[in-house]
Write an enzyme that holds these catalytic residues in place. Structure first.
Site, PDB file in Angstrom:
ATOM      1  N   ASN A  11       0.854  -1.190   0.000  1.00  0.00           N
ATOM      2  CA  ASN A  11       0.000   0.000   0.000  1.00  0.00           C
ATOM      3  C   ASN A  11       0.892   1.242   0.000  1.00  0.00           C
ATOM      4  OD1 ASN A  11      -1.851   2.013   0.460  1.00  0.00           O
ATOM      5  ND2 ASN A  11      -2.357   1.389   2.554  1.00  0.00           N
ATOM      6  N   LYS A  13       0.071   4.239  -0.325  1.00  0.00           N
ATOM      7  CA  LYS A  13      -0.624   5.401   0.241  1.00  0.00           C
ATOM      8  C   LYS A  13      -0.423   6.625  -0.670  1.00  0.00           C
ATOM      9  CE  LYS A  13       0.033   3.390   4.743  1.00  0.00           C
ATOM     10  NZ  LYS A  13      -0.118   3.541   6.169  1.00  0.00           N
ATOM     11  N   HIS A  97      -9.639   0.822   4.976  1.00  0.00           N
ATOM     12  CA  HIS A  97      -8.322   1.009   5.597  1.00  0.00           C
ATOM     13  C   HIS A  97      -8.478   1.946   6.800  1.00  0.00           C
ATOM     14  CE1 HIS A  97      -4.209   2.364   6.223  1.00  0.00           C
ATOM     15  NE2 HIS A  97      -3.844   1.231   5.649  1.00  0.00           N
ATOM     16  N   GLU A  99      -6.870   4.402   7.838  1.00  0.00           N
ATOM     17  CA  GLU A  99      -6.749   5.835   7.583  1.00  0.00           C
ATOM     18  C   GLU A  99      -8.047   6.396   7.004  1.00  0.00           C
ATOM     19  OE1 GLU A  99      -3.080   5.448   5.439  1.00  0.00           O
ATOM     20  OE2 GLU A  99      -2.140   4.887   7.332  1.00  0.00           O
ATOM     21  N   GLU A 169      -5.464  -5.188  10.695  1.00  0.00           N
ATOM     22  CA  GLU A 169      -4.456  -4.144  10.879  1.00  0.00           C
ATOM     23  C   GLU A 169      -4.760  -3.369  12.168  1.00  0.00           C
ATOM     24  OE1 GLU A 169      -2.530  -2.927   7.000  1.00  0.00           O
ATOM     25  OE2 GLU A 169      -4.454  -1.925   6.984  1.00  0.00           O
ATOM     26  N   GLY A 175       2.130   2.268  10.675  1.00  0.00           N
ATOM     27  CA  GLY A 175       3.033   3.399  10.484  1.00  0.00           C
ATOM     28  C   GLY A 175       3.721   3.847  11.758  1.00  0.00           C
ATOM     29  N   SER A 215       3.290  -2.178  10.386  1.00  0.00           N
ATOM     30  CA  SER A 215       4.756  -2.139  10.535  1.00  0.00           C
ATOM     31  C   SER A 215       5.424  -3.477  10.228  1.00  0.00           C
ATOM     32  CB  SER A 215       5.141  -1.637  11.927  1.00  0.00           C
ATOM     33  OG  SER A 215       4.661  -0.311  12.114  1.00  0.00           O
TER      34      SER A 215
HETATM   35  C1  PEP Z   1      -0.913  -0.034   5.940  1.00  0.00           C
HETATM   36  O1  PEP Z   1      -0.927   1.069   5.464  1.00  0.00           O
HETATM   37  O2  PEP Z   1      -1.818  -0.832   5.642  1.00  0.00           O
HETATM   38  C2  PEP Z   1       0.188  -0.413   6.825  1.00  0.00           C
HETATM   39  C3  PEP Z   1       0.129  -1.576   7.414  1.00  0.00           C
HETATM   40  O3  PEP Z   1       1.214   0.491   6.987  1.00  0.00           O
HETATM   41  P1  PEP Z   1       2.647   0.220   7.716  1.00  0.00           P
HETATM   42  O4  PEP Z   1       3.185  -1.060   7.146  1.00  0.00           O
HETATM   43  O5  PEP Z   1       3.477   1.404   7.362  1.00  0.00           O
HETATM   44  O6  PEP Z   1       2.376   0.102   9.174  1.00  0.00           O
END
Ligand code: PEP
Length: 255
Positions: A11, A13, A97, A99, A169, A175, A215
């Site tokens: 992703n 983003k 997601h 976000e 998630e 992040g 992460s």
């Molecule tokens: C994500 O955006 O779905 C995500 C898991 O980001 P990160 O790996 O940066 O935590």
């Protein structure tokens, strides 16, 4: 036991430019060429979808979109529809997601409509679910996550579950550099699978892939993929480096 093919999503983003995105895609294509035992999808920003598609076209990397609207067309200024995404080669879409839930205010109801439209339009839908830090600290993870799952799948019948992937998630891990331990991830993934068997049946629960996201990096990927109910990863930050992303894909291939 059902053999589930791991799925690794990158992703991107709201990152990369046109040239750097195409370059990243090209390096990912080269890096994962030898991978034949997992599915790889990249989710570039909308304006670069078609260009990235031209790079990954003849490869084993699929094109995904980070979001879409819940209607197929109409007066929705600034939104993007599933038919538009399909026209430029998108086969997978992220829905819900964190976000979008927490920054853009998307509700479970809107998310369930998006899931339904994505399925109706023949897309693979990645339904993202996960608890906030506050919910985790209040001991609510195993009630919040199944509730999001049930709401997101409320319009989906069993016949369409082969096109659904769940991405667990935890919001506090996205992040932030904080990763759920493999044990924590496994506990929640098992709860998700149990909920799927209650909603549908055991065979469907066993077939449905559940990605972990939050992460994920090359150095923690293998331990996460060793968990029985973890079927790959949705990767944010580490997907912006072809080397890191490729290493995560390879860890999934070896799992
Ligand atoms: C994500 O955006 O779905 C995500 C898991 O980001 P990160 O790996 O940066 O935590």
């Amino acid at each position: 036991m059902t053999q589930r093919i791991p799925i690794i999503g990158g992703n991107w983003k709201m990152n990369t430019g046109l040239e750097s995105g195409m370059n990243l895609a090209s390096c990912v294509v080269d890096g994962v060429e030898a991978c034949d035992s997992c599915e790889v999808v990249v989710y570039p920003p909308y304006p670069f979808l078609q260009s990235v598609e031209s790079v990954i076209d003849a490869s084993n990397v699929y094109l995904g979109a980070q979001n879409m609207w819940h209607e197929a067309s109409g007066a929705f200024t600034g939104e993007i529809s599933a038919p538009m995404l399909k026209e430029v080669g998108v086969s997978s879409v992220l829905v819900g997601h964190s976000e979008r839930r927490h920054i853009l205010g998307e509700s479970d109801q809107l998310i369930s409509q998006k899931v339904a439209l994505g399925i109706e339009q023949g897309l693979q839908v990645i339904l993202c679910i996960g608890e906030t830090l506050e919910e985790r600290e209040a001991g609510e993870t195993l009630s919040v996550v199944p509730a999001q799952l049930k709401a997101g799948l409320s319009n989906i019948d069993v016949a369409h579950m082969t096109s659904i992937v769940i991405a667990y998630e935890p919001v506090w891990a996205i992040g932030t550099g904080k990763t759920a331990t493999p044990e924590d991830a496994q506990t929640v993934h098992a709860a998700i699978r149990l909920t799927l068997s209650e909603l549908y049946d055991d065979a469907t629960a066993q077939q449905t892939r559940i990605q972990y996201g939050g992460s994920v990096k090359p150095d923690n990927a293998a331990d996460l993929f060793a968990c029985e109910d973890v079927d790959g990863a949705l990767v944010g930050g580490a997907s912006l480096s072809a080397d890191s992303f490729t290493a995560i894909v390879m860890a999934a291939c070896d799992s």
